[in-house]
Write a protein that holds these residues in place. Structure first.
Motif, PDB file in Angstrom:
ATOM      1  N   HIS A 171       0.835  -1.199   0.000  1.00  0.00           N
ATOM      2  CA  HIS A 171       0.000   0.000   0.000  1.00  0.00           C
ATOM      3  C   HIS A 171       0.872   1.252   0.000  1.00  0.00           C
ATOM      4  O   HIS A 171       0.927   1.988   0.983  1.00  0.00           O
ATOM      5  CB  HIS A 171      -0.927  -0.014   1.212  1.00  0.00           C
ATOM      6  CG  HIS A 171      -1.791  -1.235   1.285  1.00  0.00           C
ATOM      7  ND1 HIS A 171      -2.513  -1.565   2.412  1.00  0.00           N
ATOM      8  CD2 HIS A 171      -2.048  -2.214   0.386  1.00  0.00           C
ATOM      9  CE1 HIS A 171      -3.186  -2.687   2.202  1.00  0.00           C
ATOM     10  NE2 HIS A 171      -2.905  -3.099   0.973  1.00  0.00           N
ATOM     11  N   THR A 172       1.574   1.473  -1.102  1.00  0.00           N
ATOM     12  CA  THR A 172       2.472   2.617  -1.202  1.00  0.00           C
ATOM     13  C   THR A 172       1.695   3.905  -1.441  1.00  0.00           C
ATOM     14  O   THR A 172       0.596   3.898  -1.993  1.00  0.00           O
ATOM     15  CB  THR A 172       3.497   2.395  -2.321  1.00  0.00           C
ATOM     16  OG1 THR A 172       2.817   1.983  -3.510  1.00  0.00           O
ATOM     17  CG2 THR A 172       4.482   1.306  -1.929  1.00  0.00           C
ATOM     18  N   ILE A 173       2.285   5.022  -1.035  1.00  0.00           N
ATOM     19  CA  ILE A 173       1.563   6.297  -0.968  1.00  0.00           C
ATOM     20  C   ILE A 173       1.012   6.746  -2.315  1.00  0.00           C
ATOM     21  O   ILE A 173      -0.192   7.009  -2.458  1.00  0.00           O
ATOM     22  CB  ILE A 173       2.480   7.394  -0.384  1.00  0.00           C
ATOM     23  CG1 ILE A 173       2.790   7.074   1.074  1.00  0.00           C
ATOM     24  CG2 ILE A 173       1.813   8.772  -0.492  1.00  0.00           C
ATOM     25  CD1 ILE A 173       3.808   8.001   1.710  1.00  0.00           C
ATOM     26  N   HIS A 174       1.867   6.856  -3.323  1.00  0.00           N
ATOM     27  CA  HIS A 174       1.419   7.417  -4.598  1.00  0.00           C
ATOM     28  C   HIS A 174       0.548   6.446  -5.375  1.00  0.00           C
ATOM     29  O   HIS A 174      -0.380   6.872  -6.076  1.00  0.00           O
ATOM     30  CB  HIS A 174       2.621   7.854  -5.422  1.00  0.00           C
ATOM     31  CG  HIS A 174       3.468   8.875  -4.721  1.00  0.00           C
ATOM     32  ND1 HIS A 174       4.661   8.556  -4.119  1.00  0.00           N
ATOM     33  CD2 HIS A 174       3.261  10.194  -4.495  1.00  0.00           C
ATOM     34  CE1 HIS A 174       5.172   9.646  -3.567  1.00  0.00           C
ATOM     35  NE2 HIS A 174       4.348  10.651  -3.773  1.00  0.00           N
ATOM     36  N   ALA A 175       0.817   5.156  -5.244  1.00  0.00           N
ATOM     37  CA  ALA A 175      -0.029   4.173  -5.909  1.00  0.00           C
ATOM     38  C   ALA A 175      -1.430   4.170  -5.301  1.00  0.00           C
ATOM     39  O   ALA A 175      -2.433   4.067  -6.014  1.00  0.00           O
ATOM     40  CB  ALA A 175       0.598   2.787  -5.819  1.00  0.00           C
ATOM     41  N   LYS A 176      -1.502   4.300  -3.975  1.00  0.00           N
ATOM     42  CA  LYS A 176      -2.817   4.377  -3.331  1.00  0.00           C
ATOM     43  C   LYS A 176      -3.584   5.604  -3.806  1.00  0.00           C
ATOM     44  O   LYS A 176      -4.781   5.531  -4.123  1.00  0.00           O
ATOM     45  CB  LYS A 176      -2.664   4.428  -1.808  1.00  0.00           C
ATOM     46  CG  LYS A 176      -2.426   3.091  -1.152  1.00  0.00           C
ATOM     47  CD  LYS A 176      -2.542   3.178   0.359  1.00  0.00           C
ATOM     48  CE  LYS A 176      -1.518   4.097   0.985  1.00  0.00           C
ATOM     49  NZ  LYS A 176      -1.566   4.070   2.468  1.00  0.00           N
ATOM     50  N   ALA A 177      -2.889   6.735  -3.838  1.00  0.00           N
ATOM     51  CA  ALA A 177      -3.551   7.975  -4.255  1.00  0.00           C
ATOM     52  C   ALA A 177      -4.032   7.884  -5.699  1.00  0.00           C
ATOM     53  O   ALA A 177      -5.171   8.238  -6.018  1.00  0.00           O
ATOM     54  CB  ALA A 177      -2.592   9.157  -4.088  1.00  0.00           C
ATOM     55  N   PHE A 178      -3.159   7.371  -6.579  1.00  0.00           N
ATOM     56  CA  PHE A 178      -3.545   7.281  -7.989  1.00  0.00           C
ATOM     57  C   PHE A 178      -4.649   6.253  -8.205  1.00  0.00           C
ATOM     58  O   PHE A 178      -5.544   6.450  -9.037  1.00  0.00           O
ATOM     59  CB  PHE A 178      -2.328   6.931  -8.845  1.00  0.00           C
ATOM     60  CG  PHE A 178      -2.625   6.934 -10.314  1.00  0.00           C
ATOM     61  CD1 PHE A 178      -2.754   8.126 -11.013  1.00  0.00           C
ATOM     62  CD2 PHE A 178      -2.801   5.744 -10.996  1.00  0.00           C
ATOM     63  CE1 PHE A 178      -3.055   8.130 -12.367  1.00  0.00           C
ATOM     64  CE2 PHE A 178      -3.102   5.739 -12.349  1.00  0.00           C
ATOM     65  CZ  PHE A 178      -3.215   6.939 -13.041  1.00  0.00           C
ATOM     66  N   SER A 179      -4.612   5.177  -7.435  1.00  0.00           N
ATOM     67  CA  SER A 179      -5.631   4.136  -7.594  1.00  0.00           C
ATOM     68  C   SER A 179      -7.031   4.664  -7.287  1.00  0.00           C
ATOM     69  O   SER A 179      -8.029   4.152  -7.806  1.00  0.00           O
ATOM     70  CB  SER A 179      -5.317   2.937  -6.708  1.00  0.00           C
ATOM     71  OG  SER A 179      -5.582   3.217  -5.331  1.00  0.00           O
ATOM     72  N   ALA A 180      -7.112   5.695  -6.451  1.00  0.00           N
ATOM     73  CA  ALA A 180      -8.416   6.275  -6.098  1.00  0.00           C
ATOM     74  C   ALA A 180      -9.079   6.977  -7.284  1.00  0.00           C
ATOM     75  O   ALA A 180     -10.281   7.235  -7.255  1.00  0.00           O
ATOM     76  CB  ALA A 180      -8.256   7.259  -4.941  1.00  0.00           C
TER      77      ALA A 180
END
Length: 321
Positions: A171-180
Motif C-alpha cells: 500500500h504505497t503512498i502514490h499508488a494508493k492515491a492514484f488508484s483512487a
C-alpha cells in the motif's frame, strides 16, 4: 570477472544441504570488468510471444542445475527484496507482501510471516505456503502467522499465471492515491511507457480481500499483464524474477506520482499532459518493459543493499581470467 559461490556454510532445512555438504553452487553472476563481459547475452529472446533484440553486453541472470540450491538463493533474494521495500517505506503496518514461487514445489510459494517488519526479514523466517493457504511445516520459519489476503490474491495469480515467479503488492503512498482515480496510467513519459498496454485496472473495491472469488477476480483483471492497479487499494506487480518485480513495482509507484504531478501542473495551466504516440509508446515498452529489462534495471538495488549491509549470498569468491 565471474563470481562463484563457495562451499555451503549454512544448515538450511528447506535446502537439504548441511554444514558439511561438499556441494558447490554452480551459478554464475556476470559483471563488468575492464569494460568487457566474460559471458555475453544472446542477441535476442522471446518475451510474451515477441522477439526482443538486445545488445551484446547485457549480463545473464544466474542459472542453477540443482533446484535445492536455487531455493536457497531465491529465499536469500526474497528476504533482500523485503529489506529494499523497507528502505523505501513500502511497508504499511502488517499489510503488503512479496512472494516467490518455489523451484521445487511449483504449487507453493515463499512469503513473509505476518507481523514481522520488512526490514527484519531473513531467509530463515520465510514461510512456504501451498495454493490452499496451508503452511508447510517442515520448510517454514518459526513464526507461523499468514496474512489471509496473501493466500487469496497471490495463490490466484500463481494458479492463473504459470509463467509468474514473483509477485509484489503493498500500500504505497502514490499508488494508493492514484488508484483512487480509477484510471490506468497514460504514456506521458519514457518510464511510464514500460507499462503501455502491459498493465490493467481492477475497478472495484470490496473491502479487505477475504474470499477466493475476490482473488480470482484480481487475477482475471491482471490477465497477461505484469501489473494491475487495484482501485482504492494500491498496485500488484507479477513477473518472472524477483529483480524485475522489485524494479517494476518501484517504477510503477514513481509513475503514479509523476502522473498526478503532471495532471496537476497541466490543469493549473488549462492544459492536459502530452501523450506519447502509440507507435513510439509500444516500441519503448518492448525495450523498457521487457522481463530482461526489468531484471537488469533491478540489479543495482540489490547491489546497493549488499554494499550497505556488507552481506552477499553465501561467500562469493572472485576469479579473474
Amino acid at each position: 570477472m565471474t563470481y562463484v559461490a563457495d562451499r555451503v556454510k549454512l544448515n538450511d532445512r528447506s535446502s537439504g544441504l548441511s554444514q558439511n555438504s561438499p556441494s558447490r553452487l554452480k551459478f554464475h553472476i556476470h559483471c563488468h570488468h575492464d569494460r568487457t563481459i566474460e559471458r555475453r547475452q544472446q542477441h535476442s529472446y522471446e518475451d510474451r510471444g515477441r522477439i526482443i533484440r538486445l545488445g551484446r553486453n547485457i549480463p545473464l541472470p544466474p542459472t542453477f542445475s540443482d533446484p535445492f540450491e536455487h531455493r536457497v538463493y531465491l529465499k536469500f533474494r526474497l528476504a533482500q527484496a523485503y529489506r529494499i521495500f523497507a528502505k523505501y517505506g513500502y511497508d504499511e503496518g502488517v499489510a503488503g507482501r512479496i512472494t516467490v514461487r518455489d523451484p521445487i514445489r511449483s504449487d507453493c510459494y515463499w512469503v513473509n510471516p505476518w507481523g514481522v517488519h520488512f526490514k527484519l526479514m531473513q531467509p530463515e523466517l520465510l514461510l512456504l505456503v501451498d495454493h490452499e493457504g496451508k503452511i508447510q511445516e517442515k520448510e517454514s520459519g518459526p513464526s507461523r502467522f499468514l496474512n489471509q489476503a496473501t493466500y487469496m490474491i497471490h495463490s490466484a495469480v500463481y494458479e492463473a499465471r504459470p509463467d509468474v515467479v514473483c509477485a509484489a503488492h503493498s500500500h504505497t503512498i502514490h499508488a494508493k492515491a492514484f488508484s483512487a482515480l480509477g484510471v490506468p496510467l497514460d504514456p506521458i513519459t519514457q518510464d511510464s511507457c514500460a507499462f503501455y498496454e502491459d498493465h490493467s485496472l481492477y475497478s472495484e473495491f470490496r473491502g479487505i480481500v477475504e474470499d477466493r472469488e475476490e482473488g480470482l477476480a484480481i487475477a482475471t483483471a491482471m490477465g497477461q499483464n505484469k501489473a494491475v492497479i487495484l482501485q482504492n487499494h494500491g498496485i500488484l506487480v507479477a513477473t518472472k524474477s524477483i529483480e524485475s518485480t522489485v524494479f517494476f513495482f518501484m517504477s510503477l509507484e514513481k509513475c503514479c506520482q509523476v502522473q498526478m504531478l503532471a495532471d496537476q501542473a497541466a490543469a493549473a495551466r488549462g492544459l492536459r499532459p502530452c501523450l506519447i504516440d502509440p507507435e513510439n509508446a509500444a516500441q519503448t515498452q518492448k525495450r523498457l518493459g521487457s522481463e530482461m529489462g526489468g531484471w537488469f534495471n533491478g540489479i543495482p538495488e540489490f547491489q546497493l543493499l549488499e554494499h550497505e549491509e556488507g552481506k552477499r549470498y553465501l561467500h562469493r569468491r572472485k576469479i579473474c581470467s
